[in-house]
Design a protein around this motif. Sequence first.
Motif, mmCIF file in Angstrom:
data_model
loop_
_atom_site.group_PDB
_atom_site.id
_atom_site.type_symbol
_atom_site.label_atom_id
_atom_site.label_comp_id
_atom_site.label_asym_id
_atom_site.label_seq_id
_atom_site.Cartn_x
_atom_site.Cartn_y
_atom_site.Cartn_z
ATOM 1 N N SER A 48 0.969 -1.052 0.039
ATOM 2 C CA SER A 48 0.091 -0.137 0.048
ATOM 3 C C SER A 48 0.780 1.202 0.145
ATOM 4 N N THR A 49 0.716 2.246 -0.876
ATOM 5 C CA THR A 49 1.515 3.354 -1.047
ATOM 6 C C THR A 49 0.762 4.594 -0.038
ATOM 7 N N ALA A 50 -0.329 4.418 0.447
ATOM 8 C CA ALA A 50 -1.036 5.642 1.136
ATOM 9 C C ALA A 50 -0.198 6.144 2.045
ATOM 10 N N LEU A 51 0.446 5.288 2.825
ATOM 11 C CA LEU A 51 1.402 6.053 3.987
ATOM 12 C C LEU A 51 2.595 6.641 3.427
ATOM 13 N N LEU A 52 2.803 6.099 2.327
ATOM 14 C CA LEU A 52 4.237 6.680 1.450
ATOM 15 C C LEU A 52 3.969 8.106 0.742
ATOM 16 N N GLN A 53 2.650 7.968 0.270
ATOM 17 C CA GLN A 53 2.033 9.248 -0.215
ATOM 18 C C GLN A 53 2.119 10.387 0.810
ATOM 19 N N GLU A 54 1.445 9.871 1.900
ATOM 20 C CA GLU A 54 1.316 11.017 3.142
ATOM 21 C C GLU A 54 2.711 11.713 3.445
ATOM 22 N N LEU A 55 3.704 10.710 3.240
ATOM 23 C CA LEU A 55 5.223 11.040 3.907
ATOM 24 C C LEU A 55 5.653 11.977 2.713
ATOM 25 N N HIS A 56 5.378 11.651 1.596
ATOM 26 C CA HIS A 56 5.852 12.597 0.423
ATOM 27 C C HIS A 56 5.345 13.872 0.693
ATOM 28 N N GLN A 57 4.052 14.016 0.824
ATOM 29 C CA GLN A 57 3.236 15.262 0.950
ATOM 30 C C GLN A 57 3.911 16.181 2.041
ATOM 31 N N GLU A 58 4.272 15.657 3.180
ATOM 32 C CA GLU A 58 4.971 16.044 4.402
ATOM 33 C C GLU A 58 6.305 16.658 3.722
ATOM 34 N N ILE A 59 7.036 15.824 3.113
ATOM 35 C CA ILE A 59 8.512 16.112 2.647
ATOM 36 C C ILE A 59 8.463 17.454 1.745
ATOM 37 N N ARG A 60 7.473 17.479 0.761
ATOM 38 C CA ARG A 60 7.258 18.509 -0.156
ATOM 39 C C ARG A 60 7.038 20.058 0.599
ATOM 40 N N LEU B 191 15.240 8.332 -1.473
ATOM 41 C CA LEU B 191 14.714 6.830 -1.143
ATOM 42 C C LEU B 191 13.072 6.748 -1.247
ATOM 43 N N LEU B 192 12.632 7.989 -0.872
ATOM 44 C CA LEU B 192 11.105 7.743 -0.820
ATOM 45 C C LEU B 192 10.516 7.878 -2.281
ATOM 46 N N GLU B 193 11.132 8.599 -3.288
ATOM 47 C CA GLU B 193 10.458 8.592 -4.530
ATOM 48 C C GLU B 193 11.012 7.499 -5.168
ATOM 49 N N SER B 194 12.174 6.734 -5.151
ATOM 50 C CA SER B 194 12.659 5.720 -5.483
ATOM 51 C C SER B 194 11.310 4.510 -5.173
ATOM 52 N N VAL B 195 11.006 4.562 -4.297
ATOM 53 C CA VAL B 195 10.013 3.405 -3.624
ATOM 54 C C VAL B 195 8.805 3.773 -4.349
ATOM 55 N N LEU B 196 8.433 4.943 -4.285
ATOM 56 C CA LEU B 196 6.928 5.304 -4.988
ATOM 57 C C LEU B 196 6.864 4.817 -6.567
ATOM 58 N N TYR B 197 8.311 5.194 -7.038
ATOM 59 C CA TYR B 197 8.526 4.779 -8.540
ATOM 60 C C TYR B 197 8.253 3.325 -8.791
ATOM 61 N N THR B 198 8.652 2.444 -7.923
ATOM 62 C CA THR B 198 8.809 1.026 -8.161
ATOM 63 C C THR B 198 7.494 0.573 -7.899
ATOM 64 N N GLN B 199 6.795 1.127 -6.832
ATOM 65 C CA GLN B 199 5.576 0.555 -6.403
ATOM 66 C C GLN B 199 4.572 1.058 -7.084
ATOM 67 N N GLY B 200 4.281 2.333 -7.639
ATOM 68 C CA GLY B 200 3.374 2.947 -8.356
ATOM 69 C C GLY B 200 2.589 2.151 -9.274
ATOM 70 N N VAL B 201 1.400 2.349 -9.626
ATOM 71 C CA VAL B 201 0.621 1.979 -10.725
ATOM 72 C C VAL B 201 -0.012 2.886 -11.808
ATOM 73 N N THR B 202 0.436 2.542 -12.868
ATOM 74 C CA THR B 202 0.107 3.596 -13.976
ATOM 75 C C THR B 202 -0.855 3.284 -14.981
ATOM 76 N N SER B 203 -1.201 2.065 -14.989
ATOM 77 C CA SER B 203 -2.157 1.526 -15.881
ATOM 78 C C SER B 203 -3.685 2.096 -15.482
ATOM 79 N N VAL B 204 -4.505 2.149 -16.363
ATOM 80 C CA VAL B 204 -5.622 2.605 -16.349
ATOM 81 C C VAL B 204 -7.073 1.518 -16.215
ATOM 82 N N GLU B 205 -7.777 1.696 -15.161
ATOM 83 C CA GLU B 205 -8.519 0.598 -14.892
ATOM 84 C C GLU B 205 -9.790 0.561 -15.687
#
Length: 615
Positions: A2-14, A78-92
Amino acid sequence: MSTALLQELHQEIRRLYIAGSELAAGDFRLKRLLPQFQQLGERAPVFKKLGEGVASLLEPGSAGGAAPGVQLQEITLLLESVLYTQGVTSVEGTPGPLPDRTFTLQTKQPYRKLAVVVQALSTTGSGRYEIVVDAFKEGIFQDLRLLPLAIAALNDPYSEIAEFTMTDILPSYGPEIAGYLFESFDPSGGRSEVRKLEVIAKVGGEDYLETIFRAAGSGSEEVRVAAIKRLAGHEQYIAALLDWTTDKKKAIREAAFSALAAGGSQQGAQRLVDAFTAKKDREMVAHALAHWPSADVSGRLAELFMEELREAPQENVDKKATEAAWNGIQPFLRALLQGRNPQLDEIYSYVISEYNRFSALGWLPLLDHAARYKEETPTSADLQELQELEKQNYRYLPNYFRAAQQVMTPKELFNQFGGTLLNKLLSYVKKEAKDAAQRDQLLIDTLERQIMDARRVTYDVLWESSRARQQYSREMMAAEEIAGSWDPRWLDWFIQHDAVNLASAFARPGHEGVRSYLLGKLQEQPKRRSNDHIPAIFMGLERAGMPEPEVHELLMNVLENDKGYNPYVFDFYLFDLMLRLPAGYLSRLEAILPKYRYESKQQLEYLLNSMKSAQ
């Protein structure tokens, strides 16, 4: 993962990149996230590493440790590397064909024209409505790029823009807009969805009747009301409309009655009569019939009207009974407002003949309605009834006078109303003299509404004004029309009764009395003279044949010396007269400028600038 926690940390880092890395120490948002990373770090090394990075930001190390900025960079990498490898770009979803639009709209308008409209429809504030209307008149909305904004305008906070979009802009796109709106139509929505439905019903035709019918049965109350009214005139939905007239919600019943009245079916007419007779929904049925009158329904209601009038109380002994009877009578007046038939002729003759009874009950609106009905297309019998009614109460003098205008010659009209020998005899009796004076004033008021407000004109505002660039003014009846349709003796009657506005309108060359009278009114003290009379006085002097140079000098004297005359804005006629002042008045106008304020000062400034430009 799940990337929800990672996205939240990314928002705080920005956020820290913007605020500054030094502010990370002790940051409560990072403190809230740290325990979750530490917990996940027990199972996943990457979360442990991220947790350590967050901790280093919260508690900077020794002097030999990395600077906060460097630590922020390391955790971000480190955070953006993880997000890049775990992110999903395909359309549902399953790919399908793109929607086919048949709009013939183009994109030929230059963007400088579109930009003004885009700003008007994407912001709030004054002046937007005029921009939208002008753009529509110029055809700018036929540009495809404005279509999304036009649809969004159905929900504009300024209701005039939303209504104009519904009634004019969107229907101009043709039937194709109905399908486009239907895709996003939500029957459970509010006012914007009602407007959307109105456009669909207006341009979509028979193709969307079933959609409207479904919305009428299961939408929000606002949508149901609009949809039910749109089913009027369609026979296949009469049964549903009849059923909705018994709905628990008043708004739904009212919409159903309106649809039945507009549809004109026999079943609908019968239901309207039955509901009116039952009294429960009499008011809403009357409202529907006032908008969509039916000769058949009017005839059947007239019989019931006469029956209830005859059964009304003879005296106002029981106040509650009188009030209840009146509550039942009032809807007849609305329902039969546009009706004219022999039955109504008889009913209103009966009402007038029973003046003493109905006036004692306090039912003057009923008598007023009868008087208006009789004056519209009067016969000799109607005129006689109105005359008898006016004798009992001179409040009906206007009705009698307007009816007499339609059947009498100008000479006969003056002989009847313009001060007879009987009036002179009555003046010797104190009470009768008072009644005669009130009667004369009522006649003057009636004539002023006809003569002084004969037509409405639009004029452009030339001066710098905070108001609209176009204003409206009421103009008195033309002198030629007065000469051709009114007895000339009225002028002396108006002077005798000190009716300054009417004397001004009826003024004519060669009548010295009117010129002397108007000049005298102009010289009266402001306490005795209404400033509203001043424009009329100057019109009258012009109609009396006073040369324009004399009129100009007289106007200048008023502007200079009349301390009581300081209007907010000069009347359109007076301002036009001032624009014709010769250049020799320039210095005198400059001298009086400080005396005036508001719009009148701006008018004088415009006048002065025009004079100087012409030199």
